[in-house]
Design a protein around this motif. Sequence first.
Motif, PDB file in Angstrom:
ATOM      1  N   ILE A 149       0.851  -1.189   0.000  1.00 58.67           N
ATOM      2  CA  ILE A 149       0.000   0.000   0.000  1.00 58.67           C
ATOM      3  C   ILE A 149       0.886   1.239   0.000  1.00 58.67           C
ATOM      4  O   ILE A 149       1.725   1.415   0.875  1.00 58.67           O
ATOM      5  CB  ILE A 149      -0.947   0.015   1.218  1.00 58.67           C
ATOM      6  CG1 ILE A 149      -1.929  -1.151   1.121  1.00 58.67           C
ATOM      7  CG2 ILE A 149      -1.713   1.342   1.291  1.00 58.67           C
ATOM      8  CD1 ILE A 149      -2.853  -1.302   2.320  1.00 58.67           C
ATOM      9  N   GLN A 150       0.726   2.075  -1.005  1.00 63.80           N
ATOM     10  CA  GLN A 150       1.521   3.295  -1.152  1.00 63.80           C
ATOM     11  C   GLN A 150       0.818   4.502  -0.550  1.00 63.80           C
ATOM     12  O   GLN A 150       1.455   5.410  -0.051  1.00 63.80           O
ATOM     13  CB  GLN A 150       1.791   3.577  -2.635  1.00 63.80           C
ATOM     14  CG  GLN A 150       2.551   2.480  -3.336  1.00 63.80           C
ATOM     15  CD  GLN A 150       3.961   2.342  -2.815  1.00 63.80           C
ATOM     16  OE1 GLN A 150       4.715   3.303  -2.780  1.00 63.80           O
ATOM     17  NE2 GLN A 150       4.320   1.151  -2.383  1.00 63.80           N
ATOM     18  N   ARG A 151      -0.504   4.518  -0.657  1.00 57.87           N
ATOM     19  CA  ARG A 151      -1.274   5.660  -0.176  1.00 57.87           C
ATOM     20  C   ARG A 151      -2.677   5.177   0.141  1.00 57.87           C
ATOM     21  O   ARG A 151      -3.226   4.345  -0.561  1.00 57.87           O
ATOM     22  CB  ARG A 151      -1.325   6.734  -1.254  1.00 57.87           C
ATOM     23  CG  ARG A 151      -2.125   7.955  -0.866  1.00 57.87           C
ATOM     24  CD  ARG A 151      -2.145   9.010  -1.951  1.00 57.87           C
ATOM     25  NE  ARG A 151      -0.787   9.422  -2.247  1.00 57.87           N
ATOM     26  CZ  ARG A 151      -0.374   9.831  -3.427  1.00 57.87           C
ATOM     27  NH1 ARG A 151      -1.202   9.900  -4.425  1.00 57.87           N
ATOM     28  NH2 ARG A 151       0.870  10.204  -3.622  1.00 57.87           N
ATOM     29  N   ALA A 152      -3.256   5.710   1.207  1.00 56.05           N
ATOM     30  CA  ALA A 152      -4.638   5.393   1.561  1.00 56.05           C
ATOM     31  C   ALA A 152      -5.300   6.650   2.109  1.00 56.05           C
ATOM     32  O   ALA A 152      -4.671   7.406   2.850  1.00 56.05           O
ATOM     33  CB  ALA A 152      -4.681   4.275   2.588  1.00 56.05           C
ATOM     34  N   VAL A 153      -6.538   6.866   1.703  1.00 65.32           N
ATOM     35  CA  VAL A 153      -7.289   8.037   2.141  1.00 65.32           C
ATOM     36  C   VAL A 153      -8.694   7.580   2.500  1.00 65.32           C
ATOM     37  O   VAL A 153      -9.302   6.785   1.763  1.00 65.32           O
ATOM     38  CB  VAL A 153      -7.394   9.103   1.009  1.00 65.32           C
ATOM     39  CG1 VAL A 153      -8.229  10.272   1.443  1.00 65.32           C
ATOM     40  CG2 VAL A 153      -6.021   9.530   0.565  1.00 65.32           C
TER      41      VAL A 153
END
Length: 189
Positions: free
Chosen positions: A178-182
Motif C-alpha cells: 500500500i503506497q497511499r490510503a485516504v
Amino acid sequence: MIATRTATRPTLKLMRGALVALSAAVVLMATHVRADVAPFLGTYVGSADVTALDGTKIPRDMSVEVSETKDGFRVKWTSVTYRNDGRSKEKSYAIDFVGSDRDAVYAAAQRRNVFGHEVQLDPMKGEPYVWARIIDKTLTVYSLFVDVDGGYSLQQYDRTLADGGLDLRFQTIRDGQIQRAVETFLERK
C-alpha cells in the motif's frame, strides 16, 4: 389430405417446444438482476488530509459525480491538492461503465473501436484497465496499470452509501504494498 395433417403434427410439436423454450429463456433473462446504480446517482463533495510517503499531510478537496448514461453510468471525480508553497494541482477523470456478463461487474468504456463500440484500454500499452462493481452499498472502481518492467499499480476507490453522502476509501497498491490510503466522507449535494 390426411397425410398432410400427419406430416405437420411433428412440425407443430417442434414449434411448440421451441416456443416453450424461448418463453423460458425470456423469463430467465427478465429475472436476471443487475446491481442497481440508482442509489449512487448524484454529486458528492468533501476534503481530506492525504499522508505522503514522507509522512507529511497534504490537504485535498474531492468531489465525485455519478450519473446515468444511455448504456450504463458515468463516474466523474476531481481532486484538488494544495501544496505548502501555495500552489494547487487539480486532476479530473470521467469514465463510462457498461454492463458485463456478470451482474455486479461493469466494464469501462474508455474509447471507441473501429466499429464505434466502446472498449477497454490496453494495459500492455501502459493504459489503465478499469472496471467497477457494486456490492451491497459500495460502488468500487478499480484501475490497474502494468509497469514497463511488468510490475503493477492498482488504485481502488470504494464509495459506500452513508447517511447524507458517501464514505470514500481510496488506496494505491504497488506490487503488493500500500503506497497511499485516504478515507473521508463526501457530502451529497
